[in-house]
Write an enzyme that holds these catalytic residues in place. Structure first.
Site, mmCIF file in Angstrom:
data_model
loop_
_atom_site.group_PDB
_atom_site.id
_atom_site.type_symbol
_atom_site.label_atom_id
_atom_site.label_comp_id
_atom_site.label_asym_id
_atom_site.label_seq_id
_atom_site.Cartn_x
_atom_site.Cartn_y
_atom_site.Cartn_z
ATOM 1 C CD GLU A 167 28.991 16.021 45.604
ATOM 2 O OE1 GLU A 167 29.575 15.713 46.668
ATOM 3 O OE2 GLU A 167 28.572 17.175 45.346
ATOM 4 C CB CYS A 211 26.834 17.367 52.128
ATOM 5 S SG CYS A 211 25.627 17.443 50.786
ATOM 6 C CB CYS A 261 26.043 15.206 47.614
ATOM 7 S SG CYS A 261 25.623 16.870 47.059
ATOM 8 C CD1 TRP A 274 46.821 55.939 40.264
ATOM 9 C CD2 TRP A 274 46.270 54.616 41.989
ATOM 10 N NE1 TRP A 274 45.469 56.013 40.428
ATOM 11 C CE2 TRP A 274 45.099 55.204 41.482
ATOM 12 C CE3 TRP A 274 46.180 53.739 43.075
ATOM 13 C CZ2 TRP A 274 43.836 54.951 42.039
ATOM 14 C CZ3 TRP A 274 44.937 53.492 43.616
ATOM 15 C CH2 TRP A 274 43.786 54.089 43.103
ATOM 16 N NE ARG A 306 39.842 46.007 46.702
ATOM 17 C CZ ARG A 306 39.626 47.296 46.458
ATOM 18 N NH1 ARG A 306 38.663 47.645 45.613
ATOM 19 N NH2 ARG A 306 40.368 48.222 47.045
#
Length: 385
Positions: free
Chosen positions: A56, A79, A88, A174, A188
């Protein structure tokens, strides 16, 4: 509440803005905001990093005086409390916007409707619920931790089409394609922690971090390496195997970037002098269950409470994977299936055993299925019976 076509269009813009922070904002949520006058965007912003301005604020700074009488579209309730940044909701009130559209209420107990109430008390119209499911999908980890105190858990598995993770002699590199391994790097990077075991680290000499050299090129062109976070690597070290096994040889876990949290059994500590090549290692103790294994629910709660971890990516062998599944701790399975057959004497994907009836099987709801390189990536949730 009925929302207009313009409302839907502008909230869609805000949701796309929020996605800019998926590799950078943790432990804060991903949030986007647009300020609109009529049908024109006069300000837009996204929250990119904890401690920095919220979405914001970025949008209001762009809009300047044009925010007066405008509508603000925000993917999460503004918030209402003072933290590392001011509220905000207060900023929107001072900017004199006339309407705020929130995709969803903030599940954070420090907010939880207070921001909406603050705006309404100031005479600002507030509408809630536009594209709520899309907004929820931006922050599954944050939402789950705020509501339950537990992190969101994704369990990654990789196997051949006949369900094997390694040959009988342990060889597994692999199974999947380079494209699948790049895909894993992106997953990840979205997480707050990567959880594994000392056994996996030692067996595979695993680094378990985000390797920029393997990061998908499409994302590397958008994000600077310095801005993509390295999740903390949580290593279950119940038997002090790292200390007992590590001699003078190189170990990728220690020699690669990223913080490490060693989880030891109660009253046990690892001799960190054996691990001096890495300066970001801390350790903690976690309780054991009656089988003298880590009490996983309590460990996950500990990681959420003490380390503010919203989202955990689990990469480990069949034993730990089975424990997570059987204890109902997996929110989402990410399974890569390679076009290989590895034989009946290969090592299995899990150690689930003792099922005597089809009603006892663990059923999955597949939510996404796609090709990644030559492999199939399957995303699924475990069906609760």
């Amino acid at each position: 509440m009925t929302f207009s076509d313009v409302d839907h269009q502008m909230m869609s813009v805000a949701i796309n803005l929020a996605k800019q922070g998926i590799y950078t904002t943790a432990p804060n949520p991903n949030v986007g905001c647009v300020i609109v006058r009529g049908e024109s965007i006069v300000g837009k912003g996204a929250h990119l990093k904890a401690g920095e301005p919220h979405a914001e604020v970025h949008a209001l700074r762009q809009a300047v005086d044009l925010s007066e009488g405008a509508t603000a579209y925000v993917t999460l309730e503004p918030c209402s409390h003072y933290g590392r940044t001011p509220p905000c909701a207060e900023a929107l009130i001072k900017a004199k916007v006339s309407r705020v559209v929130c995709a969803m209420q903030d599940p954070n107990p420090q907010v939880a409707g207070r921001g909406i109430a603050m705006l309404r008390e100031a005479g600002i119209r507030v509408d809630v619920g536009l594209l709520e499911a899309d907004a929820h999908a931006l922050n599954p980890g944050f939402i789950k931790r705020m509501k339950t105190g537990m992190p969101y858990v994704q369990l990654k598995l990789a196997a051949s089409l006949d369900g094997k993770t390694a040959l009988a002699n342990g060889d597994s590199k692999w199974i999947t394609s380079p494209q699948a391994r790049q895909d894993v790097q992106a997953f990840r990077a979205k997480s707050g922690a990567i959880l594994s075991t000392a056994k996996t680290v030692l067996d595979d000499n695993a680094s378990l971090n985000v390797r920029w050299s393997d990061f998908p090129q499409s994302l590397a062109q958008t994000y600077a390496e310095s801005n993509v976070r390295q999740p903390v690597r949580v290593i279950l070290n119940r038997s002090n195997r790292l200390e007992a096994t590590l001699q003078n040889g190189e170990i990728n876990l220690i020699d690669s970037s990223g913080d490490i949290l060693l989880v030891n059994a109660p009253s046990k500590e690892t001799n960190l002098s054996q691990l001096t090549r890495h300066t970001c290692i801390t350790q903690t103790q976690a309780p054991l269950n009656q089988e003298q294994q880590f009490d996983l629910p309590r460990l996950l709660k500990q990681l959420a409470d003490e380390h503010n971890i919203n989202h955990i990516w689990v990469e480990a062998g069949a034993t730990l994977a089975t424990s997570f599944i059987e204890q109902g701790l997996v929110d989402e399975l990410i399974v890569y299936l390679a076009p290989k057959l590895m034989g009946t004497d290969g090592r299995g994907l899990t150690q689930i055993a003792g099922l005597t009836s089809m009603k006892d099987t663990i059923d999955l709801n597949i939510t996404d299925l796609r090709m990644v390189g030559n492999d199939i990536r399957l995303t699924a949730k475990i069906v609760t019976k």
